[in-house]
Design a protein around this motif. Structure first.
Motif, short mmCIF file in Angstrom:
data_model
loop_
_atom_site.label_atom_id
_atom_site.label_comp_id
_atom_site.label_asym_id
_atom_site.label_seq_id
_atom_site.Cartn_x
_atom_site.Cartn_y
_atom_site.Cartn_z
N ALA A 92 43.14 31.67 32.93
CA ALA A 92 44.11 32.33 32.78
C ALA A 92 44.48 33.29 33.94
N LEU A 93 43.79 32.92 35.20
CA LEU A 93 44.21 33.45 36.40
C LEU A 93 44.59 32.50 37.43
N ASP A 94 45.33 33.18 38.35
CA ASP A 94 45.92 32.13 39.02
C ASP A 94 45.85 32.16 40.71
N THR A 95 45.06 33.15 41.07
CA THR A 95 44.70 32.99 42.50
C THR A 95 43.38 33.69 42.70
N ASN A 96 42.77 33.64 43.90
CA ASN A 96 41.20 34.00 44.26
C ASN A 96 41.26 35.45 44.23
N ASN A 97 42.50 36.13 44.86
CA ASN A 97 42.64 37.72 44.88
C ASN A 97 42.50 38.09 43.45
N GLU A 98 43.24 37.40 42.54
CA GLU A 98 43.02 37.98 41.16
C GLU A 98 41.82 37.79 40.60
N ALA A 99 40.83 36.67 40.82
CA ALA A 99 39.62 36.38 40.41
C ALA A 99 38.83 37.73 41.04
N ALA A 114 39.26 40.94 38.97
CA ALA A 114 38.68 40.47 37.64
C ALA A 114 37.27 40.61 37.74
N ALA A 115 36.65 40.33 39.07
CA ALA A 115 35.18 40.19 38.86
C ALA A 115 34.83 41.89 39.01
N LEU A 116 35.65 42.86 39.79
CA LEU A 116 35.30 43.92 39.79
C LEU A 116 35.62 44.67 38.43
N HIS A 117 36.70 44.29 37.76
CA HIS A 117 36.81 44.81 36.45
C HIS A 117 35.64 44.49 35.62
N GLN A 152 38.69 41.64 51.40
CA GLN A 152 39.49 42.58 52.13
C GLN A 152 40.40 43.15 51.54
N VAL A 153 41.23 42.09 50.80
CA VAL A 153 42.39 42.53 50.04
C VAL A 153 42.10 43.71 48.91
N VAL A 154 41.07 43.47 47.90
CA VAL A 154 40.70 44.25 46.92
C VAL A 154 40.36 45.56 47.42
N ILE A 155 39.16 45.67 48.48
CA ILE A 155 38.75 46.85 48.88
C ILE A 155 39.70 47.66 49.71
N ASN A 156 40.47 47.03 50.49
CA ASN A 156 41.40 47.78 51.20
C ASN A 156 42.79 48.31 50.31
N GLN A 157 43.09 47.44 49.30
CA GLN A 157 44.04 48.32 48.53
C GLN A 157 43.50 49.23 47.63
N LEU A 158 42.27 49.09 47.14
CA LEU A 158 41.80 50.38 46.41
C LEU A 158 41.54 51.54 47.41
N ASN A 159 41.04 51.32 48.55
CA ASN A 159 41.18 52.51 49.48
C ASN A 159 42.30 52.90 49.89
N GLU A 160 43.62 52.23 49.59
CA GLU A 160 44.91 52.73 49.98
C GLU A 160 45.14 52.63 51.50
N GLU A 161 44.47 51.54 51.93
CA GLU A 161 44.55 51.19 53.29
C GLU A 161 45.66 50.11 53.46
N TRP A 162 45.80 49.38 52.53
CA TRP A 162 46.88 48.03 52.36
C TRP A 162 47.74 48.42 51.17
N GLU A 164 32.90 54.37 45.48
CA GLU A 164 32.91 54.26 46.73
C GLU A 164 33.09 52.64 47.36
N TYR A 165 34.25 52.30 47.88
CA TYR A 165 34.45 50.97 48.03
C TYR A 165 34.00 50.49 49.39
N THR A 166 33.23 49.43 49.64
CA THR A 166 32.87 48.93 51.20
C THR A 166 32.88 47.60 51.14
N VAL A 167 33.63 46.99 52.14
CA VAL A 167 33.81 45.54 52.38
C VAL A 167 32.84 45.08 53.36
N VAL A 168 32.08 44.07 52.96
CA VAL A 168 31.12 43.40 53.91
C VAL A 168 31.58 41.83 54.13
N PRO A 169 30.73 41.30 55.20
CA PRO A 169 31.00 39.98 55.24
C PRO A 169 30.47 39.07 54.01
N ARG A 170 30.89 37.90 53.79
CA ARG A 170 30.40 37.21 52.65
C ARG A 170 28.89 36.99 52.92
#
Length: 221
Positions: A114-121, A124-127, A150-160, A186-192
C-alpha cells in the motif's frame, strides 16, 4: 544522554585554563571527570547536555542512576526499499542502546504493501523504527536517527520543503509519535555505504526473509 565537559583547570603555579571536551555519553564523561578530580587541580567542572543545560556531577550521577535500567544512549539506523514491480516495500531498522550497564543491538524488518514510492517507504521505515522504540520503552530521551534518505532527513530537519501531500502526512505522523513519546530527535543523513545494516534488512524484507534479533555487544577491550 550525551554531554560535554567544561573544565577550569589550575596548575601548581596558579595558571588557569578553561577547556571544553567533545560530546560523549554521560557514563564516559563521569569517569573522565572523576579522574580529573583526583589531580586536585580542578577549580570548576560542569557538564553541558545537548540542549545547553548545565549539570553538576551530583545531578548527572543522579540522572544516570535513574535511567540505568531503561534503554538510553540510543542511535537508530533506518532504511526503506520499494519494489516497483510488486508494489511491495521492505522496512529495516537497527537500534543501538545501553541498558543495565550493557550495550545492545536490535535488528528488525517488515514487509508492507500500500505504499507507492521509495520516499514513502523511507518514511515508513522511520515510523516503523519509532514503533520499535515504543516497544522498548524509550521515552523522554534524545535519540539519534540515521538514514541515507536525503529527502526524509532534510525534510524533517526543515531544510527542504515537503511538497507532496502523502509525504507531508508521513512527516506529521512521525513528529506526532515522537512528541507523544517525549523523544527529541537528532537526524543525520549518511551515504548508503554507512547504512548497510538497515539497507540489508529492508532488502531481506522484500525477499520475504523476516529478521528479529537482539544481541549484546561485547567490548573487545
Amino acid at each position: 544522554m550525551f554531554v560535554r565537559l567544561e573544565v577550569t583547570y589550575k596548575t601548581k603555579k596558579g595558571t588557569e585554563v578553561m577547556f571544553t571536551s567533545d560530546e560523549m555519553n554521560a557514563e564516559k564523561a563521569l569517569l573522565i571527570a572523576e579522574d580529573l578530580e583526583k589531580t586536585g587541580r580542578l577549580k570548576d567542572l560542569v557538564f553541558i547536555d545537548h540542549y545547553d543545560t548545565t549539570l553538576t556531577m551530583k545531578e548527572l550521577k543522579r540522572y544516570t542512576e535513574e535511567i540505568k535500567t531503561e534503554p538510553h544512549n540510543i542511535t537508530v539506523y533506518f532504511d526503506g526499499g520499494f519494489d516497483l514491480k510488486t508494489k511491495m516495500s521492505g522496512l529495516g531498522c537497527v537500534i543501538y542502546y545501553d541498558q543495565n550497564g550493557k550495550s545492545f543491538r536490535q535488528r528488525k524488518n517488515r514487509l508492507v504493501e500500500a505504499l507507492d514510492t521509495n520516499n514513502e517507504a523511507e518514511y515508513a521505515a522511520l515510523h516503523f523504527a519509532i514503533q520499535e522504540l515504543e516497544e522498548l520503552g524509550v521515552h523522554h530521551l534524545p535519540v539519534k536517527f540515521v538514514g541515507d534518505s536525503q529527502v526524509v532527513i532534510n525534510q524533517l530537519n526543515e531544510e527542504w520543503p515537503v511538497m507532496e501531500d502523502v509525504l507531508n502526512s508521513w512527516a506529521d505522523r512521525v513528529e506526532e509519535n515522537l512528541e507523544a513519546l517525549g523523544i527529541t530527535p537528532e537526524y543525520t543523513v549518511v551515504p548508503r555505504k554507512n547504512n548497510q545494516e538497515a539497507d540489508r534488512l529492508a532488502t531481506q524484507a522484500l525477499e520475504e526473509t523476516e529478521i528479529m534479533s537482539t544481541v549484546e555487544i561485547v567490548s573487545e577491550e
